[in-house]
Motif scaffolding. Structure first.
Motif, PDB file in Angstrom:
ATOM      1  N   LEU A   1     -20.429 -14.181 -27.945  1.00 19.65           N
ATOM      2  CA  LEU A   1     -21.772 -14.515 -28.409  1.00 19.65           C
ATOM      3  C   LEU A   1     -21.742 -15.949 -28.891  1.00 19.65           C
ATOM      4  O   LEU A   1     -21.028 -16.279 -29.841  1.00 19.65           O
ATOM      5  CB  LEU A   1     -22.222 -13.576 -29.535  1.00 19.65           C
ATOM      6  N   LEU A   2     -22.487 -16.811 -28.186  1.00 17.12           N
ATOM      7  CA  LEU A   2     -22.509 -18.238 -28.482  1.00 17.12           C
ATOM      8  C   LEU A   2     -23.897 -18.651 -28.927  1.00 17.12           C
ATOM      9  O   LEU A   2     -24.895 -18.231 -28.343  1.00 17.12           O
ATOM     10  CB  LEU A   2     -22.136 -19.043 -27.232  1.00 17.12           C
ATOM     11  N   GLU A   3     -23.963 -19.507 -29.936  1.00 12.22           N
ATOM     12  CA  GLU A   3     -25.234 -20.128 -30.296  1.00 12.22           C
ATOM     13  C   GLU A   3     -25.281 -21.469 -29.575  1.00 12.22           C
ATOM     14  O   GLU A   3     -24.422 -22.328 -29.773  1.00 12.22           O
ATOM     15  CB  GLU A   3     -25.351 -20.342 -31.797  1.00 12.22           C
ATOM     16  N   THR A   4     -26.277 -21.632 -28.708  1.00 10.78           N
ATOM     17  CA  THR A   4     -26.429 -22.875 -27.954  1.00 10.78           C
ATOM     18  C   THR A   4     -27.694 -23.587 -28.416  1.00 10.78           C
ATOM     19  O   THR A   4     -28.476 -23.039 -29.193  1.00 10.78           O
ATOM     20  CB  THR A   4     -26.532 -22.608 -26.433  1.00 10.78           C
ATOM     21  N   VAL A   5     -27.904 -24.787 -27.922  1.00  8.63           N
ATOM     22  CA  VAL A   5     -29.102 -25.541 -28.270  1.00  8.63           C
ATOM     23  C   VAL A   5     -30.361 -24.903 -27.688  1.00  8.63           C
ATOM     24  O   VAL A   5     -31.469 -25.246 -28.078  1.00  8.63           O
ATOM     25  CB  VAL A   5     -28.992 -27.019 -27.824  1.00  8.63           C
ATOM     26  N   MET A   6     -30.200 -23.949 -26.780  1.00  7.20           N
ATOM     27  CA  MET A   6     -31.339 -23.251 -26.175  1.00  7.20           C
ATOM     28  C   MET A   6     -31.383 -21.780 -26.557  1.00  7.20           C
ATOM     29  O   MET A   6     -32.009 -20.979 -25.879  1.00  7.20           O
ATOM     30  CB  MET A   6     -31.301 -23.406 -24.664  1.00  7.20           C
ATOM     31  N   GLY A   7     -30.719 -21.410 -27.632  1.00  3.78           N
ATOM     32  CA  GLY A   7     -30.744 -20.024 -28.100  1.00  3.78           C
ATOM     33  C   GLY A   7     -29.382 -19.364 -27.971  1.00  3.78           C
ATOM     34  O   GLY A   7     -28.406 -19.982 -27.549  1.00  3.78           O
ATOM     35  N   PHE A   8     -29.340 -18.097 -28.340  1.00 12.39           N
ATOM     36  CA  PHE A   8     -28.087 -17.352 -28.282  1.00 12.39           C
ATOM     37  C   PHE A   8     -27.797 -16.917 -26.851  1.00 12.39           C
ATOM     38  O   PHE A   8     -28.699 -16.472 -26.137  1.00 12.39           O
ATOM     39  CB  PHE A   8     -28.142 -16.128 -29.199  1.00 12.39           C
ATOM     40  N   LEU A   9     -26.547 -17.042 -26.457  1.00 15.66           N
ATOM     41  CA  LEU A   9     -26.095 -16.661 -25.124  1.00 15.66           C
ATOM     42  C   LEU A   9     -24.998 -15.623 -25.278  1.00 15.66           C
ATOM     43  O   LEU A   9     -23.989 -15.876 -25.940  1.00 15.66           O
ATOM     44  CB  LEU A   9     -25.569 -17.881 -24.362  1.00 15.66           C
ATOM     45  N   ALA A  10     -25.228 -14.449 -24.697  1.00 17.51           N
ATOM     46  CA  ALA A  10     -24.234 -13.378 -24.723  1.00 17.51           C
ATOM     47  C   ALA A  10     -23.589 -13.295 -23.338  1.00 17.51           C
ATOM     48  O   ALA A  10     -24.286 -13.308 -22.321  1.00 17.51           O
ATOM     49  CB  ALA A  10     -24.888 -12.051 -25.083  1.00 17.51           C
ATOM     50  N   ILE A  11     -22.280 -13.219 -23.327  1.00 17.00           N
ATOM     51  CA  ILE A  11     -21.514 -13.141 -22.081  1.00 17.00           C
ATOM     52  C   ILE A  11     -20.666 -11.884 -22.157  1.00 17.00           C
ATOM     53  O   ILE A  11     -19.938 -11.683 -23.133  1.00 17.00           O
ATOM     54  CB  ILE A  11     -20.608 -14.380 -21.915  1.00 17.00           C
ATOM     55  N   ARG A  12     -20.798 -11.035 -21.141  1.00 17.11           N
ATOM     56  CA  ARG A  12     -19.988  -9.822 -21.111  1.00 17.11           C
ATOM     57  C   ARG A  12     -19.119  -9.834 -19.871  1.00 17.11           C
ATOM     58  O   ARG A  12     -19.497 -10.375 -18.836  1.00 17.11           O
ATOM     59  CB  ARG A  12     -20.882  -8.581 -21.106  1.00 17.11           C
ATOM     60  N   GLY A  13     -17.942  -9.234 -19.999  1.00 22.04           N
ATOM     61  CA  GLY A  13     -17.036  -9.199 -18.875  1.00 22.04           C
ATOM     62  C   GLY A  13     -15.770  -8.445 -19.198  1.00 22.04           C
ATOM     63  O   GLY A  13     -15.734  -7.613 -20.107  1.00 22.04           O
ATOM     64  N   GLN A  14     -14.729  -8.773 -18.444  1.00 22.12           N
ATOM     65  CA  GLN A  14     -13.449  -8.094 -18.577  1.00 22.12           C
ATOM     66  C   GLN A  14     -12.351  -9.152 -18.691  1.00 22.12           C
ATOM     67  O   GLN A  14     -12.372 -10.148 -17.969  1.00 22.12           O
ATOM     68  CB  GLN A  14     -13.230  -7.236 -17.335  1.00 22.12           C
ATOM     69  N   ASN A  15     -11.419  -8.932 -19.600  1.00 29.76           N
ATOM     70  CA  ASN A  15     -10.311  -9.868 -19.832  1.00 29.76           C
ATOM     71  C   ASN A  15     -10.796 -11.294 -20.117  1.00 29.76           C
ATOM     72  O   ASN A  15     -10.225 -12.263 -19.621  1.00 29.76           O
ATOM     73  CB  ASN A  15      -9.348  -9.876 -18.640  1.00 29.76           C
ATOM     74  N   LEU A  16     -11.853 -11.414 -20.909  1.00 29.99           N
ATOM     75  CA  LEU A  16     -12.396 -12.731 -21.244  1.00 29.99           C
ATOM     76  C   LEU A  16     -11.494 -13.420 -22.265  1.00 29.99           C
ATOM     77  O   LEU A  16     -11.053 -12.809 -23.229  1.00 29.99           O
ATOM     78  CB  LEU A  16     -13.814 -12.607 -21.801  1.00 29.99           C
ATOM     79  N   GLN A  17     -11.238 -14.692 -22.015  1.00 30.57           N
ATOM     80  CA  GLN A  17     -10.421 -15.499 -22.916  1.00 30.57           C
ATOM     81  C   GLN A  17     -11.045 -16.875 -23.056  1.00 30.57           C
ATOM     82  O   GLN A  17     -11.586 -17.413 -22.082  1.00 30.57           O
ATOM     83  CB  GLN A  17      -9.014 -15.674 -22.361  1.00 30.57           C
ATOM     84  N   MET A  18     -10.959 -17.426 -24.264  1.00 29.74           N
ATOM     85  CA  MET A  18     -11.435 -18.789 -24.467  1.00 29.74           C
ATOM     86  C   MET A  18     -10.355 -19.736 -23.960  1.00 29.74           C
ATOM     87  O   MET A  18      -9.251 -19.765 -24.483  1.00 29.74           O
ATOM     88  CB  MET A  18     -11.736 -19.056 -25.936  1.00 29.74           C
ATOM     89  N   LYS A  19     -10.700 -20.471 -22.920  1.00 30.40           N
ATOM     90  CA  LYS A  19      -9.740 -21.397 -22.315  1.00 30.40           C
ATOM     91  C   LYS A  19      -9.750 -22.741 -23.036  1.00 30.40           C
ATOM     92  O   LYS A  19      -8.726 -23.364 -23.208  1.00 30.40           O
ATOM     93  CB  LYS A  19     -10.084 -21.575 -20.834  1.00 30.40           C
ATOM     94  N   ASN A  20     -10.950 -23.177 -23.452  1.00 31.56           N
ATOM     95  CA  ASN A  20     -11.096 -24.479 -24.083  1.00 31.56           C
ATOM     96  C   ASN A  20     -12.257 -24.427 -25.072  1.00 31.56           C
ATOM     97  O   ASN A  20     -13.273 -23.796 -24.809  1.00 31.56           O
ATOM     98  CB  ASN A  20     -11.353 -25.547 -23.014  1.00 31.56           C
ATOM     99  N   LEU A  21     -12.093 -25.100 -26.207  1.00 28.43           N
ATOM    100  CA  LEU A  21     -13.157 -25.208 -27.195  1.00 28.43           C
ATOM    101  C   LEU A  21     -13.124 -26.616 -27.759  1.00 28.43           C
ATOM    102  O   LEU A  21     -12.118 -27.047 -28.311  1.00 28.43           O
ATOM    103  CB  LEU A  21     -12.955 -24.188 -28.328  1.00 28.43           C
TER     104      LEU A  21
END
Length: 100
Positions: free
Chosen positions: A44-64
């Motif tokens: 769940l990310l807060e972006t400049v255009m609202g909240f964005l929810a991403i669902r999936g499998q084996n999700l990992q943050m690669k870069n921040l």
């Protein structure tokens, strides 16, 4: 389609927001204000255009990169959903499922 591009050229100091998906396995997202929550199935990310929810499998943050507002996520992506105030009932249902 040109009306969509015209409105974006009138922006002054608004940060841009782009979502780039490569092969349903890698997401690069710009314009991220904050990472609200994440695990291997949901982000769940807060972006400049609202909240964005991403669902999936084996999700990992690669870069921040907090300063630039860039997040990269890898894993199998099932869906991307923007949560707006206009869809208040849907958002409540989604949030209740997200934070079970």
């Amino acid at each position: 389609m040109s009306q969509y591009y015209e409105s974006s050229s009138n922006k002054t100091n608004t940060q841009e927001h782009d979502v780039i998906m490569r092969g349903r396995r890698l997401l690069d997202i710009t314009g991220v204000k904050q990472v609200e929550s994440f695990d291997n199935e949901e982000f769940l990310l807060e972006t400049v255009m609202g909240f964005l929810a991403i669902r999936g499998q084996n999700l990992q943050m690669k870069n921040l990169d907090v300063d630039k507002g860039i997040v990269s996520i890898k894993g199998k992506v099932f869906d991307l959903v923007y949560i707006d105030d206009q869809n208040g009932d849907k958002a409540k249902g989604f949030f209740s499922k997200l934070f079970r």
